[in-house]
Design an enzyme around this catalytic site. Structure first.
Site, PDB file in Angstrom:
ATOM      1  N   ALA A   1       0.867  -1.182   0.000  1.00 47.62           N
ATOM      2  CA  ALA A   1       0.000   0.000   0.000  1.00 47.62           C
ATOM      3  C   ALA A   1       0.904   1.232   0.000  1.00 47.62           C
ATOM      4  O   ALA A   1       1.883   1.284   0.745  1.00 47.62           O
ATOM      5  CB  ALA A   1      -0.911   0.005   1.227  1.00 47.62           C
TER       6      ALA A   1
ATOM      7  N   TRP B   1       0.622   4.164   1.229  1.00 45.29           N
ATOM      8  CA  TRP B   1       0.690   4.919   2.478  1.00 45.29           C
ATOM      9  C   TRP B   1       1.473   4.194   3.563  1.00 45.29           C
ATOM     10  O   TRP B   1       1.768   4.752   4.629  1.00 45.29           O
ATOM     11  CB  TRP B   1      -0.722   5.188   3.012  1.00 45.29           C
ATOM     12  CG  TRP B   1      -1.580   3.958   3.112  1.00 45.29           C
ATOM     13  CD1 TRP B   1      -2.488   3.524   2.204  1.00 45.29           C
ATOM     14  CD2 TRP B   1      -1.586   2.996   4.178  1.00 45.29           C
ATOM     15  NE1 TRP B   1      -3.082   2.360   2.632  1.00 45.29           N
ATOM     16  CE2 TRP B   1      -2.539   2.007   3.848  1.00 45.29           C
ATOM     17  CE3 TRP B   1      -0.882   2.882   5.368  1.00 45.29           C
ATOM     18  CZ2 TRP B   1      -2.798   0.922   4.666  1.00 45.29           C
ATOM     19  CZ3 TRP B   1      -1.125   1.793   6.193  1.00 45.29           C
ATOM     20  CH2 TRP B   1      -2.081   0.825   5.849  1.00 45.29           C
ATOM     21  N   CYS B   2       1.821   2.939   3.315  1.00 43.76           N
ATOM     22  CA  CYS B   2       2.433   2.086   4.337  1.00 43.76           C
ATOM     23  C   CYS B   2       3.932   2.360   4.466  1.00 43.76           C
ATOM     24  O   CYS B   2       4.674   2.332   3.468  1.00 43.76           O
ATOM     25  CB  CYS B   2       2.175   0.625   3.994  1.00 43.76           C
ATOM     26  SG  CYS B   2       3.140  -0.541   4.971  1.00 43.76           S
ATOM     27  N   TYR B   3       4.388   2.599   5.679  1.00 39.17           N
ATOM     28  CA  TYR B   3       5.810   2.855   5.935  1.00 39.17           C
ATOM     29  C   TYR B   3       6.659   1.659   5.554  1.00 39.17           C
ATOM     30  O   TYR B   3       7.700   1.792   4.882  1.00 39.17           O
ATOM     31  CB  TYR B   3       6.010   3.195   7.415  1.00 39.17           C
ATOM     32  CG  TYR B   3       7.463   3.202   7.848  1.00 39.17           C
ATOM     33  CD1 TYR B   3       8.289   4.282   7.560  1.00 39.17           C
ATOM     34  CD2 TYR B   3       8.009   2.111   8.536  1.00 39.17           C
ATOM     35  CE1 TYR B   3       9.622   4.290   7.949  1.00 39.17           C
ATOM     36  CE2 TYR B   3       9.335   2.102   8.930  1.00 39.17           C
ATOM     37  CZ  TYR B   3      10.136   3.187   8.637  1.00 39.17           C
ATOM     38  OH  TYR B   3      11.453   3.199   9.023  1.00 39.17           O
TER      39      TYR B   3
END
Length: 484
Positions: free
Chosen positions: A167, A169-171
């Protein structure tokens, strides 16, 4: 030496000669009635002696400092994968135990709560993952971007399709991206998809392809899955479920893993050499991926007897979760506190049934399902107040504990949160306990009452007989006087 004549003078029960006594019908009838009354009263007294009376009191809990309370549970989560399911315990004294695994077992389940496989061991998923040094160089021609339709065709074309579900937005997805793209570039150069065709590395953006990610039960980002064509595999009748990769995420580790997976596959026929195996180190990093998105969490934990929480949630040190997509619906098959009472013991001690077993399983077989009518980010909380009940008996002047049980009341609520949704069981023990004391009657008391019954009935019957006899005789004298 005392003579027999002097001994006879202290006889309390002096005898009347038989020829001086007179039998009567009224006396015989009264004797029969007296005997029946004695037998009835004897039975009632025996029943009262055998029946144990109890007294109930509310006292301060007698538990000593340092005692632990056992919590047994069996809870099913239809929408929480065993891959990330974590059970944590904390309390007001500062205890905070995360992801307990020693006494907790996890089994994958389907939406109907039926088990779909053996026990899931989460040791690999929870170990520290190395991401390597930061890579600033870009590799635009690395992994291929997969869509729903393209995924299906490529998974049936390549013997190995290794996919990074991520994803934007995932760090952790962003940490993996440069290493993954560099590894994909190396693999593409080493095993060209057009000429070699044994392996392909791809990406799936779960924000763009949510249906594809749901179908593969992706709940944490990033998730690296290995899909095999499977037609040449002998296990599972030629069908091979896809696997998850839990190893390090640096470029070197990813390339090494792919090399070992590709090696047994013939470059021309794409047949798998069945006598070829991968190394033990790589095998430990691969695990069969969950075929369903649910999990049953069962087992027990021991907690201090202070207010605390038992929390079940998705947890990982190297994955991110979309809290808006997490559904913590669950069905409580069993939840109890303290030692479980053996049903055979309760059968043997039937007299305890009115006092025990009423509220020790208040949440059993209850479902708490969120059908998204409450929106996203929903946490389900249970507030449990626990009261200890102990039954003791007194024998030979000492008290002995027969059995003890922890009963509880339960109040549940659904709340929306800005944090990751969880299923929380808040437990709080009452400082008071219910003490039920059995008071058995003494045998001496039973004998005393028995003697009183026999003597009393005999005496009363004698008085009644005397009254009847004198009355009848008086009536006869009166009648005789009238006739004269």
């Amino acid at each position: 030496m005392v003579s027999p004549t002097k001994l006879k003078s202290v006889d309390f029960y002096r005898k009347i000669p038989r020829d001086l006594t007179e039998a009567s019908l009224s006396g015989a009838g009264l004797s029969i009635v007296a005997a029946l009354v004695m037998m009835l009263l004897f039975g009632m007294e025996l029943s009262s002696y055998l029946e144990v009376t109890t007294t109930t009191a509310v006292v301060v809990d007698k538990s000593s400092d340092g005692d632990f309370l056992r919590i047994d549970f069996n809870i099913s989560f239809p929408a929480l994968s065993c891959e990330f399911a974590s059970l944590d315990v904390n309390d007001v004294l500062g205890t905070n135990r995360l992801n307990i695994t020693k006494t907790v077992r996890k089994f994958p389940i389907d939406p109907h709560l039926k088990a779909t496989g053996g026990e899931f061991h989460s040791g690999l998923a929870s170990h520290h993952i190395n991401h390597g040094e930061e890579i600033k160089q870009e590799f635009p021609d690395g992994a291929i971007q997969l869509s729903n339709g393209g995924f299906e065709s490529l998974s049936h074309h390549f013997p190995l399709l290794i996919v990074n579900f991520n994803a934007p937005w995932c760090y952790w997805s962003n940490r993996l991206k440069p290493s993954w793209e560099k590894a994909a570039t190396i693999i593409k150069q080493r095993y060209d998809p057009d000429t070699d065709g044994r392996v392909l590395l791809g990406n799936v953006d779960c924000t763009e392809e949510p249906a594809l990610c749901r179908r593969n039960h992706i709940q944490g980002y990033p998730s690296i899955r290995i899909f095999r064509k499977g037609s040449d595999l002998k296990e599972d009748h030629g069908h091979h479920e896809h696997e998850s990769y839990y190893g390090d995420r640096d470029t070197e580790s990813i390339v090494k893993m792919v090399d070992e997976l590709v090696a047994p596959i013939h470059p021309e026929t794409h047949k798998l050499a069945l006598d070829w195996g991968i190394s033990n180190d790589t095998a430990k990093l691969l695990k069969k991926a969950p075929v369903t998105g649910g999990c049953r969490v069962e087992g027990y934990v021991r907690v201090k007897k202070v207010p605390g929480n038992l929390v079940i949630s998705a947890h990982s040190g190297a994955h991110s979760f979309d809290s808006s997509q997490m559904n913590m619906s669950h069905v409580v098959t069993h939840l109890s506190f303290g030692r479980m009472i053996d049903t055979r013991l309760l059968t043997d001690l039937k007299r305890l049934l009115p006092y025990l077993g009423q509220s020790h399983d208040k949440l059993d077989e209850k479902a708490f399902i969120n059908q998204h009518e409450f929106g996203a980010n929903v946490t389900i909380e249970h507030y449990l107040q626990i009261v200890k009940t102990e039954v003791i008996t007194r024998r030979y002047g000492q008290e002995h504990s027969l059995i003890e049980e922890h009963e509880y009341t339960a109040h549940s609520s659904i709340t929306q949160t800005y944090y990751l949704p969880v299923a929380k069981f808040h437990f709080e023990l009452s400082p008071m306990q219910i003490l039920i004391t059995e008071n058995p009657k003494s045998f001496s008391h039973f004998i005393t009452n028995l003697c009183a019954i026999i003597g009393g009935v005999f005496t009363v019957a004698g008085i009644i007989d005397s009254v009847l006899h004198n009355t009848i005789r008086l009536i006869k004298k009166v009648e005789l006087g009238k006739n004269i």
